[in-house]
Scaffold this active site. Structure first.
Site, PDB file in Angstrom:
ATOM      1  N   SER A 101       0.830  -1.215   0.000  1.00 30.61           N
ATOM      2  CA  SER A 101       0.000   0.000   0.000  1.00 30.61           C
ATOM      3  C   SER A 101       0.864   1.265   0.000  1.00 30.61           C
ATOM      4  O   SER A 101       1.623   1.469  -0.938  1.00 30.61           O
ATOM      5  CB  SER A 101      -0.963  -0.075   1.186  1.00 30.61           C
ATOM      6  OG  SER A 101      -1.932   0.913   1.110  1.00 30.61           O
ATOM      7  N   ASP A 151     -10.329  -4.082  -5.186  1.00 30.93           N
ATOM      8  CA  ASP A 151      -9.710  -3.119  -4.257  1.00 30.93           C
ATOM      9  C   ASP A 151     -10.462  -1.789  -4.329  1.00 30.93           C
ATOM     10  O   ASP A 151     -10.471  -1.133  -5.371  1.00 30.93           O
ATOM     11  CB  ASP A 151      -8.228  -2.934  -4.659  1.00 30.93           C
ATOM     12  CG  ASP A 151      -7.432  -2.194  -3.598  1.00 30.93           C
ATOM     13  OD1 ASP A 151      -8.020  -1.315  -2.933  1.00 30.93           O
ATOM     14  OD2 ASP A 151      -6.239  -2.501  -3.427  1.00 30.93           O
ATOM     15  N   HIS A 182      -8.347  -4.543  -0.794  1.00 28.96           N
ATOM     16  CA  HIS A 182      -7.050  -3.919  -0.511  1.00 28.96           C
ATOM     17  C   HIS A 182      -6.192  -4.772   0.437  1.00 28.96           C
ATOM     18  O   HIS A 182      -5.008  -4.514   0.602  1.00 28.96           O
ATOM     19  CB  HIS A 182      -7.288  -2.525   0.083  1.00 28.96           C
ATOM     20  CG  HIS A 182      -6.079  -1.631   0.007  1.00 28.96           C
ATOM     21  ND1 HIS A 182      -5.502  -1.275  -1.191  1.00 28.96           N
ATOM     22  CD2 HIS A 182      -5.323  -1.051   0.973  1.00 28.96           C
ATOM     23  CE1 HIS A 182      -4.447  -0.499  -0.955  1.00 28.96           C
ATOM     24  NE2 HIS A 182      -4.322  -0.354   0.354  1.00 28.96           N
TER      25      HIS A 182
HETATM   26  C1  MLT Z   1      -1.532   6.080  -0.110  1.00 26.40           C
HETATM   27  O1  MLT Z   1      -1.903   7.107   0.410  1.00 26.40           O
HETATM   28  O2  MLT Z   1      -0.346   5.787  -0.272  1.00 26.40           O
HETATM   29  C2  MLT Z   1      -2.608   5.162  -0.575  1.00 26.40           C
HETATM   30  O3  MLT Z   1      -3.847   5.786  -0.481  1.00 26.40           O
HETATM   31  C3  MLT Z   1      -2.615   3.889   0.154  1.00 26.40           C
HETATM   32  C4  MLT Z   1      -2.787   4.096   1.621  1.00 26.40           C
HETATM   33  O4  MLT Z   1      -3.901   4.230   2.105  1.00 26.40           O
HETATM   34  O5  MLT Z   1      -1.790   4.125   2.302  1.00 26.40           O
END
Ligand code: MLT
Length: 200
Positions: A101, A151, A182
């Site tokens: 992520s 996701d 996700h």
């Molecule tokens: C991010 O901000 O990098 C993406 O939205 C994934 C997350 O939630 O960290």
């Protein structure tokens, strides 16, 4: 940066572990253990604090990145890896990112912005880190992408755009899709392990 280093087999790449939003430097240690138990590990905690949750770069809102901070943090992380390679005496040219992520997003950002910053990457549930820039040559930089067809944060088309961008820069990309969202699923971890063993 706050981190954990674990010495492993010097013949294997060093795994750079990059957690998701709200995680820390301990989060992905079990994942590294599953994918490459003998590899050295440099596991880093993101320097950005979003309401008490650690991240690797700031965002304006969910899915919308603060580009200036993204570029600054990408360089900061690269610098940290350079220094750590000196301090812990691992091969700087043989670092494979393993990110989930937000951590996968900064790993992708390193590939987008800085040539030869990573030897390869396992990117679980990554987004397109930035648009409208030319990527450096990624020949010889293989990437494994794990993604979920459902996701809610990352539409399939965004993952496909990321894959296309990397391929256009000559990376050899392996995609693996789960029917999930996700969350990280066991099947993609198993595939990543196979990919790692095949490549290294
Ligand atoms: C991010 O901000 O990098 C993406 O939205 C994934 C997350 O939630 O960290």
């Amino acid at each position: 940066m706050k981190h954990i280093f674990k010495q492993g087999n010097n013949e294997l790449p060093t795994l750079l572990l990059l957690h998701g939003t709200g995680g820390d430097e301990r989060d992905l240690l079990p994942l590294a253990e599953m994918i490459a138990p003998e590899a050295s590990v440099l596991s880093v905690k993101g320097n950005v604090d979003e309401n008490g949750m650690a991240r690797f770069f700031a965002r304006l809102r969910e899915g919308v990145f603060d580009e200036e901070d993204l570029v600054f943090r990408t360089n900061e992380l690269k610098q940290f890896i350079d220094e750590s390679a000196n301090d812990y005496e691992f091969d700087r040219g043989n670092v494979v990112a393993l990110g989930y992520s937000n951590g996968a997003n900064i790993a992708a950002s390193m590939m987008y912005h800085i040539k030869e910053s990573l030897k390869a990457g396992i990117l679980f549930h990554a987004m397109v880190p930035r648009r409208g820039i030319e990527l450096p040559d990624l020949s010889g930089v293989p990437v494994f992408i794990g993604a979920g067809k459902r996701d809610p944060l990352i539409p399939m088309n965004e993952t496909k755009e990321l894959v296309e961008n990397l391929k256009k820069a000559h990376s050899s990309v392996t995609e693996f899709w789960t029917d999930g969202g996700h969350e990280l699923r066991r099947e993609e971890v198993d595939e990543a392990k196979k990919w790692f063993e095949k490549n290294f």
